[in-house]
Design a protein around this motif. Structure first.
Motif, PDB file in Angstrom:
ATOM      1  N   GLU A 112     -44.339 -11.481 -11.944  1.00 13.01           N
ATOM      2  CA  GLU A 112     -43.164 -11.816 -11.140  1.00 13.01           C
ATOM      3  C   GLU A 112     -42.784 -13.285 -11.255  1.00 13.01           C
ATOM      4  OE1 GLU A 112     -42.143 -11.694  -6.405  1.00 13.01           O
ATOM      5  OE2 GLU A 112     -43.340 -10.061  -7.256  1.00 13.01           O
ATOM      6  N   GLN A 113     -43.723 -14.141 -11.601  1.00  6.63           N
ATOM      7  CA  GLN A 113     -43.451 -15.572 -11.651  1.00  6.63           C
ATOM      8  C   GLN A 113     -42.447 -15.948 -12.733  1.00  6.63           C
ATOM      9  OE1 GLN A 113     -44.499 -17.733  -9.313  1.00  6.63           O
ATOM     10  NE2 GLN A 113     -45.280 -15.850  -8.370  1.00  6.63           N
ATOM     11  N   VAL A 114     -42.312 -15.110 -13.762  1.00 13.15           N
ATOM     12  CA  VAL A 114     -41.369 -15.454 -14.831  1.00 13.15           C
ATOM     13  C   VAL A 114     -39.928 -15.447 -14.324  1.00 13.15           C
ATOM     14  CG1 VAL A 114     -42.879 -14.493 -16.602  1.00 13.15           C
ATOM     15  CG2 VAL A 114     -41.061 -13.069 -15.656  1.00 13.15           C
ATOM     16  N   LEU A 115     -39.694 -14.785 -13.185  1.00 21.73           N
ATOM     17  CA  LEU A 115     -38.334 -14.709 -12.646  1.00 21.73           C
ATOM     18  C   LEU A 115     -38.002 -15.873 -11.724  1.00 21.73           C
ATOM     19  CD1 LEU A 115     -38.320 -10.917 -11.677  1.00 21.73           C
ATOM     20  CD2 LEU A 115     -37.382 -11.947 -13.733  1.00 21.73           C
ATOM     21  N   ALA A 116     -39.005 -16.636 -11.349  1.00 26.18           N
ATOM     22  CA  ALA A 116     -38.829 -17.599 -10.255  1.00 26.18           C
ATOM     23  C   ALA A 116     -37.765 -18.646 -10.527  1.00 26.18           C
ATOM     24  CB  ALA A 116     -40.164 -18.269  -9.940  1.00 26.18           C
ATOM     25  N   SER A 117     -37.732 -19.199 -11.729  1.00 23.05           N
ATOM     26  CA  SER A 117     -36.851 -20.342 -11.968  1.00 23.05           C
ATOM     27  C   SER A 117     -35.505 -19.965 -12.562  1.00 23.05           C
ATOM     28  CB  SER A 117     -37.554 -21.338 -12.899  1.00 23.05           C
ATOM     29  OG  SER A 117     -37.830 -20.712 -14.146  1.00 23.05           O
ATOM     30  N   LYS A 118     -35.351 -18.755 -13.088  1.00 24.51           N
ATOM     31  CA  LYS A 118     -34.113 -18.408 -13.800  1.00 24.51           C
ATOM     32  C   LYS A 118     -33.427 -17.196 -13.183  1.00 24.51           C
ATOM     33  CE  LYS A 118     -36.669 -18.125 -17.440  1.00 24.51           C
ATOM     34  NZ  LYS A 118     -37.858 -18.827 -16.907  1.00 24.51           N
ATOM     35  N   LEU A 119     -33.662 -16.974 -11.908  1.00 29.73           N
ATOM     36  CA  LEU A 119     -33.165 -15.764 -11.257  1.00 29.73           C
ATOM     37  C   LEU A 119     -31.942 -16.050 -10.397  1.00 29.73           C
ATOM     38  CD1 LEU A 119     -33.754 -12.727 -10.698  1.00 29.73           C
ATOM     39  CD2 LEU A 119     -34.988 -13.473  -8.673  1.00 29.73           C
ATOM     40  N   THR A 120     -30.895 -15.258 -10.590  1.00 26.51           N
ATOM     41  CA  THR A 120     -29.739 -15.236  -9.693  1.00 26.51           C
ATOM     42  C   THR A 120     -29.685 -13.853  -9.075  1.00 26.51           C
ATOM     43  OG1 THR A 120     -28.508 -16.759 -11.115  1.00 26.51           O
ATOM     44  CG2 THR A 120     -27.241 -15.506  -9.497  1.00 26.51           C
ATOM     45  N   SER A 121     -29.571 -13.781  -7.766  1.00 25.91           N
ATOM     46  CA  SER A 121     -29.614 -12.472  -7.113  1.00 25.91           C
ATOM     47  C   SER A 121     -28.356 -12.210  -6.308  1.00 25.91           C
ATOM     48  CB  SER A 121     -30.844 -12.366  -6.198  1.00 25.91           C
ATOM     49  OG  SER A 121     -30.766 -13.290  -5.142  1.00 25.91           O
ATOM     50  N   SER A 122     -28.051 -10.927  -6.162  1.00 30.18           N
ATOM     51  CA  SER A 122     -26.929 -10.480  -5.336  1.00 30.18           C
ATOM     52  C   SER A 122     -27.244  -9.073  -4.852  1.00 30.18           C
ATOM     53  CB  SER A 122     -25.624 -10.466  -6.139  1.00 30.18           C
ATOM     54  OG  SER A 122     -24.591  -9.825  -5.399  1.00 30.18           O
ATOM     55  N   ASN A 123     -26.792  -8.722  -3.660  1.00 25.51           N
ATOM     56  CA  ASN A 123     -27.022  -7.373  -3.145  1.00 25.51           C
ATOM     57  C   ASN A 123     -25.917  -6.411  -3.554  1.00 25.51           C
ATOM     58  OD1 ASN A 123     -24.930  -8.233  -1.561  1.00 25.51           O
ATOM     59  ND2 ASN A 123     -25.892  -7.738   0.393  1.00 25.51           N
ATOM     60  N   SER A 124     -24.992  -6.857  -4.406  1.00 23.18           N
ATOM     61  CA  SER A 124     -23.878  -6.030  -4.856  1.00 23.18           C
ATOM     62  C   SER A 124     -23.975  -5.792  -6.354  1.00 23.18           C
ATOM     63  CB  SER A 124     -22.548  -6.702  -4.529  1.00 23.18           C
ATOM     64  OG  SER A 124     -21.476  -6.091  -5.234  1.00 23.18           O
ATOM     65  N   LEU A 125     -24.019  -4.522  -6.752  1.00 15.44           N
ATOM     66  CA  LEU A 125     -24.043  -4.197  -8.181  1.00 15.44           C
ATOM     67  C   LEU A 125     -22.802  -4.717  -8.875  1.00 15.44           C
ATOM     68  CD1 LEU A 125     -25.245  -2.730 -10.637  1.00 15.44           C
ATOM     69  CD2 LEU A 125     -24.110  -0.650  -9.825  1.00 15.44           C
ATOM     70  N   PHE A 126     -21.646  -4.610  -8.219  1.00 16.09           N
ATOM     71  CA  PHE A 126     -20.404  -5.044  -8.853  1.00 16.09           C
ATOM     72  C   PHE A 126     -20.362  -6.560  -9.021  1.00 16.09           C
ATOM     73  CE2 PHE A 126     -19.188  -1.007  -6.683  1.00 16.09           C
ATOM     74  CZ  PHE A 126     -19.084  -0.262  -7.841  1.00 16.09           C
ATOM     75  N   ALA A 127     -20.973  -7.289  -8.099  1.00 16.45           N
ATOM     76  CA  ALA A 127     -21.073  -8.744  -8.256  1.00 16.45           C
ATOM     77  C   ALA A 127     -21.983  -9.093  -9.426  1.00 16.45           C
ATOM     78  CB  ALA A 127     -21.586  -9.379  -6.968  1.00 16.45           C
ATOM     79  N   ILE A 128     -23.057  -8.340  -9.583  1.00 15.78           N
ATOM     80  CA  ILE A 128     -23.969  -8.555 -10.709  1.00 15.78           C
ATOM     81  C   ILE A 128     -23.237  -8.316 -12.030  1.00 15.78           C
ATOM     82  CG2 ILE A 128     -26.019  -7.618 -11.866  1.00 15.78           C
ATOM     83  CD1 ILE A 128     -27.219  -7.155  -9.078  1.00 15.78           C
ATOM     84  N   ILE A 129     -22.464  -7.235 -12.087  1.00 14.40           N
ATOM     85  CA  ILE A 129     -21.701  -6.932 -13.302  1.00 14.40           C
ATOM     86  C   ILE A 129     -20.708  -8.057 -13.601  1.00 14.40           C
ATOM     87  CG2 ILE A 129     -20.002  -5.348 -14.308  1.00 14.40           C
ATOM     88  CD1 ILE A 129     -21.405  -3.100 -12.721  1.00 14.40           C
ATOM     89  N   LYS A 130     -20.029  -8.559 -12.570  1.00 14.66           N
ATOM     90  CA  LYS A 130     -19.042  -9.631 -12.762  1.00 14.66           C
ATOM     91  C   LYS A 130     -19.721 -10.896 -13.284  1.00 14.66           C
ATOM     92  CE  LYS A 130     -14.969 -11.658 -12.185  1.00 14.66           C
ATOM     93  NZ  LYS A 130     -15.303 -13.063 -12.444  1.00 14.66           N
ATOM     94  N   MET A 131     -20.874 -11.245 -12.721  1.00 17.55           N
ATOM     95  CA  MET A 131     -21.586 -12.439 -13.183  1.00 17.55           C
ATOM     96  C   MET A 131     -22.041 -12.274 -14.636  1.00 17.55           C
ATOM     97  SD  MET A 131     -23.778 -13.922  -9.941  1.00 17.55           S
ATOM     98  CE  MET A 131     -24.370 -12.362  -9.267  1.00 17.55           C
ATOM     99  N   CYS A 132     -22.441 -11.054 -14.996  1.00 19.57           N
ATOM    100  CA  CYS A 132     -22.812 -10.802 -16.395  1.00 19.57           C
ATOM    101  C   CYS A 132     -21.619 -11.007 -17.320  1.00 19.57           C
ATOM    102  CB  CYS A 132     -23.341  -9.379 -16.542  1.00 19.57           C
ATOM    103  SG  CYS A 132     -25.081  -9.195 -16.132  1.00 19.57           S
ATOM    104  N   MET A 133     -20.476 -10.477 -16.928  1.00 25.95           N
ATOM    105  CA  MET A 133     -19.279 -10.620 -17.764  1.00 25.95           C
ATOM    106  C   MET A 133     -18.879 -12.092 -17.905  1.00 25.95           C
ATOM    107  SD  MET A 133     -16.812  -7.351 -16.929  1.00 25.95           S
ATOM    108  CE  MET A 133     -16.580  -7.742 -15.190  1.00 25.95           C
ATOM    109  N   ASP A 134     -19.174 -12.884 -16.881  1.00 27.26           N
ATOM    110  CA  ASP A 134     -18.846 -14.312 -16.917  1.00 27.26           C
ATOM    111  C   ASP A 134     -19.863 -15.121 -17.714  1.00 27.26           C
ATOM    112  OD1 ASP A 134     -16.604 -13.839 -15.413  1.00 27.26           O
ATOM    113  OD2 ASP A 134     -17.521 -14.392 -13.504  1.00 27.26           O
ATOM    114  N   GLY A 135     -20.903 -14.473 -18.204  1.00 29.77           N
ATOM    115  CA  GLY A 135     -21.876 -15.171 -19.036  1.00 29.77           C
ATOM    116  C   GLY A 135     -22.929 -15.934 -18.278  1.00 29.77           C
ATOM    117  N   LEU A 136     -23.170 -15.559 -17.021  1.00 26.42           N
ATOM    118  CA  LEU A 136     -24.151 -16.292 -16.208  1.00 26.42           C
ATOM    119  C   LEU A 136     -25.577 -15.817 -16.429  1.00 26.42           C
ATOM    120  CD1 LEU A 136     -22.205 -16.566 -12.836  1.00 26.42           C
ATOM    121  CD2 LEU A 136     -22.310 -18.205 -14.724  1.00 26.42           C
ATOM    122  N   GLY A 137     -25.755 -14.708 -17.141  1.00 26.95           N
ATOM    123  CA  GLY A 137     -27.100 -14.222 -17.392  1.00 26.95           C
ATOM    124  C   GLY A 137     -27.086 -12.797 -17.880  1.00 26.95           C
ATOM    125  N   VAL A 138     -28.298 -12.206 -17.985  1.00 29.96           N
ATOM    126  CA  VAL A 138     -28.464 -10.818 -18.418  1.00 29.96           C
ATOM    127  C   VAL A 138     -28.944 -10.007 -17.226  1.00 29.96           C
ATOM    128  CG1 VAL A 138     -29.018 -11.597 -20.747  1.00 29.96           C
ATOM    129  CG2 VAL A 138     -30.877 -11.110 -19.144  1.00 29.96           C
TER     130      VAL A 138
END
Length: 306
Positions: free
Chosen positions: A210-236
């Motif tokens: 779990e520690q590998v996620l600590a420094s490079k993690l962006t979280s959201s409780n909305s699947l659609f927000a996650i999809i939007k951030m992916c499309m914007d190039g903020l992460g995988v």
């Protein structure tokens, strides 16, 4: 088996106390015990395990409770329909679902319910799995679709469908022809659901640490927000592929080739089996039919029935 005996058993299971059951049934505690003993003798099995303060249903008792509740609810509906042919108009079914279900087969389910049961009122809520289970336990929902089941007396659960999960990202940041190892994924910015949520529980074991996620993690409780951030190039992100078919088809997102596939995600339905049972079972049946129709329309590698 008398309706009186079935009612006594259902009330006893709800109260988990012979004295309170006797008071509610306007009878005596020995009478409640006698009815239970008669039922157990007629059915040839123990229905309730009692040891000191412990009170729990045996496996046979669980089956009997479901059967008795069905009979009692059918009688209630019969009486109600004889008095009021428009009984459905007085029933509100409260359905909660995570957003991936709302985005796929839920619209067909709601439309079909309105066609088949035009007087039924449907209240639909979109929430996280954690909030849906909390609401189910508090009596706020009659039926939920989530990543985990709600567990308790009077609840029944089943897997409604299964989503294939894929790693996806904007073409700005990933090469679709490259096969990514787990270590390479771990070094990328990852977008996922918040820690301690059911979807997050799938992410952490994938990386084994779990520690590998600590420094490079962006979280959201909305699947659609996650999809939007992916499309914007903020992460995988690991996303149900069936939910992002349009984005994949238009090139807004690319599926990532990975050395280790992400495990599929079961969507679990939980429903109340003790209130408005006949109507709830019709709603559950429609949910199963709508999920089946949806899975039959899409690529079978992206969504399927359990």
């Amino acid at each position: 088996m008398r309706l009186l005996d079935m009612t006594t058993f259902a009330v006893l299971v709800r109260n988990r106390h012979f004295g309170r059951t006797a008071e509610e049934m306007n009878t005596t505690q020995p009478a409640v015990s006698s009815r239970l003993a008669a039922m157990e003798a007629e059915l040839g099995c123990r229905l309730i395990h009692r040891a000191g303060s412990e009170f729990r249903l045996t496996p046979e008792g669980e089956q009997v409770l479901v059967a008795f509740q069905g009979v009692l609810r059918s009688m209630d509906l019969l009486k109600a329909s004889l008095k009021n042919p428009q009984h459905e108009a007085n029933v509100v079914v409260r359905i909660g679902a995570i957003d991936s279900v709302i985005a796929t087969w839920m619209p067909d389910m709601v439309e079909s319910l309105h066609l088949r049961m035009p007087n039924l009122k449907v209240e639909l809520t979109v929430e996280s799995t954690k909030r849906l289970i909390y609401g189910m336990n508090k009596g706020e929902f009659d039926l939920i679709f989530a990543v985990d089941p709600a567990i308790g007396d009077g609840f029944r659960s089943f897997v409604s469908c299964v989503w294939q999960m894929i790693w996806a990202a904007s073409p700005k940041i990933v090469d679709p022809d490259r096969i990514h190892s787990v270590d390479e994924l771990a070094n990328m910015p990852i977008i996922t659901f918040p820690k301690n949520t059911p979807p997050y529980r799938q992410i952490a074991p994938y990386f084994q640490d779990e520690q590998v996620l600590a420094s490079k993690l962006t979280s959201s409780n909305s699947l659609f927000a996650i999809i939007k951030m992916c499309m914007d190039g903020l992460g995988v992100a690991a996303i149900p592929s069936v939910v992002i078919e349009r984005e994949l088809g238009s090139g807004l997102l690319n599926p990532m080739q990975v050395a280790k596939r992400f495990p599929p995600l079961p969507i679990i339905a939980t429903y109340q089996s003790s209130t408005e049972q006949e109507i709830i079972l019709r709603v559950v049946s429609q949910a199963q039919e709508s999920a089946r129709k949806f899975c039959g329309r899409v690529n079978p590698s992206t969504a399927w029935l359990a």
